[in-house]
Write a protein that holds these residues in place. Structure first.
Motif, PDB file in Angstrom:
ATOM      1  N   ARG A 153       0.824  -1.206   0.000  1.00 36.09           N
ATOM      2  CA  ARG A 153       0.000   0.000   0.000  1.00 36.09           C
ATOM      3  C   ARG A 153       0.861   1.260   0.000  1.00 36.09           C
ATOM      4  O   ARG A 153       0.493   2.281  -0.585  1.00 36.09           O
ATOM      5  N   VAL A 154       2.023   1.162   0.660  1.00 40.14           N
ATOM      6  CA  VAL A 154       2.838   2.372   0.777  1.00 40.14           C
ATOM      7  C   VAL A 154       3.333   2.850  -0.592  1.00 40.14           C
ATOM      8  O   VAL A 154       3.457   4.049  -0.822  1.00 40.14           O
ATOM      9  N   TYR A 155       3.531   1.927  -1.553  1.00 41.42           N
ATOM     10  CA  TYR A 155       3.952   2.366  -2.881  1.00 41.42           C
ATOM     11  C   TYR A 155       2.828   3.140  -3.573  1.00 41.42           C
ATOM     12  O   TYR A 155       3.062   4.139  -4.237  1.00 41.42           O
ATOM     13  N   GLU A 157       0.404   4.733  -2.101  1.00 37.10           N
ATOM     14  CA  GLU A 157       0.209   6.027  -1.435  1.00 37.10           C
ATOM     15  C   GLU A 157       1.337   6.993  -1.790  1.00 37.10           C
ATOM     16  O   GLU A 157       1.098   8.190  -2.012  1.00 37.10           O
ATOM     17  N   ALA A 158       2.555   6.469  -1.846  1.00 39.10           N
ATOM     18  CA  ALA A 158       3.680   7.332  -2.209  1.00 39.10           C
ATOM     19  C   ALA A 158       3.458   7.903  -3.613  1.00 39.10           C
ATOM     20  O   ALA A 158       3.685   9.087  -3.852  1.00 39.10           O
ATOM     21  N   ALA A 159       2.980   7.062  -4.518  1.00 41.15           N
ATOM     22  CA  ALA A 159       2.719   7.528  -5.885  1.00 41.15           C
ATOM     23  C   ALA A 159       1.627   8.585  -5.889  1.00 41.15           C
ATOM     24  O   ALA A 159       1.709   9.594  -6.590  1.00 41.15           O
ATOM     25  N   LYS A 160       0.592   8.366  -5.062  1.00 47.43           N
ATOM     26  CA  LYS A 160      -0.515   9.318  -5.032  1.00 47.43           C
ATOM     27  C   LYS A 160      -0.049  10.698  -4.569  1.00 47.43           C
ATOM     28  O   LYS A 160      -0.409  11.703  -5.169  1.00 47.43           O
ATOM     29  N   VAL A 161       0.738  10.746  -3.490  1.00 44.01           N
ATOM     30  CA  VAL A 161       1.172  12.064  -3.029  1.00 44.01           C
ATOM     31  C   VAL A 161       2.202  12.685  -3.971  1.00 44.01           C
ATOM     32  O   VAL A 161       2.474  13.876  -3.878  1.00 44.01           O
ATOM     33  N   LEU A 162       2.743  11.878  -4.889  1.00 46.21           N
ATOM     34  CA  LEU A 162       3.663  12.449  -5.875  1.00 46.21           C
ATOM     35  C   LEU A 162       2.921  12.883  -7.138  1.00 46.21           C
ATOM     36  O   LEU A 162       3.551  13.261  -8.122  1.00 46.21           O
ATOM     37  N   GLY A 163       1.609  12.785  -7.118  1.00 42.52           N
ATOM     38  CA  GLY A 163       0.842  13.296  -8.251  1.00 42.52           C
ATOM     39  C   GLY A 163       0.400  12.241  -9.237  1.00 42.52           C
ATOM     40  O   GLY A 163      -0.007  12.557 -10.344  1.00 42.52           O
ATOM     41  N   CYS A 164       0.480  10.970  -8.851  1.00 41.74           N
ATOM     42  CA  CYS A 164       0.041   9.888  -9.737  1.00 41.74           C
ATOM     43  C   CYS A 164      -1.303   9.406  -9.197  1.00 41.74           C
ATOM     44  O   CYS A 164      -1.350   8.634  -8.259  1.00 41.74           O
ATOM     45  N   ASN A 165      -2.388   9.891  -9.770  1.00 36.02           N
ATOM     46  CA  ASN A 165      -3.690   9.647  -9.154  1.00 36.02           C
ATOM     47  C   ASN A 165      -4.673   8.858  -9.985  1.00 36.02           C
ATOM     48  O   ASN A 165      -5.614   8.292  -9.450  1.00 36.02           O
ATOM     49  N   VAL A 174       2.995   1.846 -11.034  1.00 37.21           N
ATOM     50  CA  VAL A 174       3.238   1.263  -9.711  1.00 37.21           C
ATOM     51  C   VAL A 174       2.884  -0.227  -9.683  1.00 37.21           C
ATOM     52  O   VAL A 174       3.722  -1.067  -9.373  1.00 37.21           O
TER      53      VAL A 174
END
Lengths: 262, 254
Positions: A153-155, A157-165, A174
């Motif tokens: 999950r952390v990957y 979430e990390a992608a989401k906060v980096l603008g990959c939504n 991812v």
């Protein structure tokens, strides 16, 4: 040059000796004890048979035909299996909709599809390819699905906060790379199953060519030395395909995993 | 600009209507100034990580709102960078390609993005490891790379969820020093979750001390000490003492 040769002997000596020993035992048992070409062709008989099919060119036609069947199956299993596995692993609704169907179809042995393969496709390459496909699709779906389920999950979430939504980007950047080891393992399993299905399909008369067909054909003619040649050929080609795939996956695609304990 | 306002935020996990949901956060309000370094400190399970995750847009709130520069937060956004407690670098990408990830998502070409992130690699001192894969790095280096990755998006707020929690004490001290240097250079608002009083006193402008569950604001402690701070000066020790007492009260009020 000479040093290289010695080094090779030192490194692979035991393996080579073991192989030579096995062949020698085989030759001795077949030639001196069994003394019946039908029950156990000797190593020498097999070499002769091999040179015959190389000379008359049959080996190339049959190998290519079998590889064609295999390719049809693998391509179809890829095109259908990977997207299905991705959809099921990423979207809950897709999983709920597809899972019952797959769970019912999956336990059917792939060879049970042979009659329908013949009815639907006739005695064509596609029919043999379809049987291969039936054997390959489920390991591919299931491993792709498992790989997607296990994306940490952390990957995501990390992608989401980096603008990959967007789902499509999360899957592409991812989930697919993260699931790749599992997908590759699924493909490897599937290739093993597919190779077996290929032989069975060709033996059962789906095709009038191919390595599996030749095994059955030569059995009818009681030419067991030829049967054995084709058996060994199937083993070697299967081994080669697996080695090549493993090399490609480990060295090229999953280089990032080297050194990690799996 | 990175001004964060937390307004009467509550978060209840589980089924609210049936009356047995778990209250994680209760009526939390405080403001974070632009460029400020804030630490969220509290007993474990007090909801400090939940509050941070809501600010990141990874978690929803039950009532209240959090705004960034007056705009309510509804979902994840590259304006709010985040560094996780677990190692979160993508293992299939090299260090530099991890750092370029955010820029690639903005549609910048990989070659161009690589040029742009060189300075962040240097900022966290990983220049010579840029082509390594994460599994080849130590834990401290991985968190450095994660910080660089978050900074490469030029966020207004950097949210950090116990980023040094898994590191040994010495590496932790080194990274705290480096983090302060980055903060001074970059003028970014930092919200930093920790359970370490020492860390909070060493790093922050203000410490938001939270109560045990449901998490409320117990006290906001101003750390009015010049930087670079000593870790053991009398002023630091008395502040630490004060904060530790606050936490101790929480332990006994349960």
């Amino acid at each position: 040059m000479k040093i290289n040769f010695i080094k090779t002997i030192e490194e692979k000596g035991v393996e080579a000796l073991s192989l030579i020993f096995a062949v020698a035992v085989w030759q001795l048992v077949a030639d001196r004890i069994v003394q019946n070409k039908l029950l156990l062709p000797s190593f020498y008989d097999v070499v002769i048979a091999f040179s015959v099919i190389v000379k008359n060119g049959l080996i190339f036609m049959d190998t290519l035909t079998s590889l064609l069947h295999f390719s049809i199956g693998i391509a179809a299993a890829f095109i259908l299996g990977i997207p299905l596995g991705i959809a099921m692993g990423w979207f809950k609704a897709a999983n709920r909709a597809l899972d019952p169907i797959i769970e019912i179809l999956r336990p059917i042995p792939p060879l049970a599809w042979i009659p329908f393969a013949i009815i639907w496709f006739g005695l064509t390459h596609q029919a043999a390819g379809f049987v291969v496909f039936a054997g390959m699709i489920f390991p591919i779906i299931i491993n792709t699905y498992t790989g997607f389920k296990n994306v940490p999950r952390v990957y995501v979430e990390a992608a989401k906060v980096l603008g990959c939504n967007r789902n499509i980007d999360l899957i592409r950047f991812v989930a697919i790379p993260s699931a790749m080891p599992s997908i590759a393992a699924g493909i490897r399993i599937a290739m093993g199953v597919g190779w077996m299905c290929l032989v069975a399909a060709e033996m059962f008369g789906v095709s009038s060519m191919g390595l599996g067909y030749q095994i059955w054909h030569n059995y009818y003619l009681h030419r067991m030395d030829f049967v054995l040649v084709y058996m060994l050929l199937l083993g070697f080609i299967g081994l080669l395909i697996d080695r090549f795939f493993r090399y490609y996956v480990d060295e090229k695609m999953l280089k990032w995993k080297s050194g990690t304990v799996v | 600009m990175g001004q964060v306002s937390v307004k009467k935020v509550s978060r209840i996990f589980g089924k609210k209507e049936e009356g047995h949901g778990t209250e994680a956060l209760l009526n939390i309000s405080f403001d974070v100034q632009d460029g400020e370094f804030i630490c969220l400190l509290g007993p474990s399970g007090c909801g400090k990580t939940t509050l941070l995750r809501i600010t990141a847009g990874l978690e929803t709130l039950t009532s209240g709102e959090i705004t960034l520069n007056g705009v309510p937060i509804t979902g994840p956004d590259p304006k709010r960078g985040m560094v996780f407690q677990q190692y979160s670098l993508f293992p299939w990408r090299t260090v530099i390609d991890n750092i370029t990830f955010g820029l690639e998502m903005q549609g910048i070409k990989k070659s161009e993005a690589r040029k742009q992130v060189e300075k962040y690699l240097d900022l966290v001192g990983l220049g010579q490891f840029k082509n390594s894969y994460p599994h080849e790095l130590s834990g401290g280096m991985q968190q450095r790379a994660a910080i660089a990755r978050a900074l490469a998006n030029e966020p207004e707020v950097l949210l950090m969820d116990e980023p040094f929690g898994a590191l040994d004490a010495q590496t932790r001290n080194v990274l705290q020093d480096e983090l302060l240097k980055i903060w001074e250079q970059k003028h970014v608002t930092f919200i930093f979750v920790t359970h370490s009083v020492d860390e909070a006193v060493f790093l922050s402008d203000r410490i938001v001390v939270m109560t045990s569950r449901p998490g409320r604001v117990k006290e906001i402690v101003k750390v009015d000490l010049p930087r670079p701070r000593s870790r053991t000066s009398p002023e630091v020790n008395s502040l630490r003492d004060h904060v530790l007492k606050l936490l101790e009260e929480e332990r006994f009020s349960r």
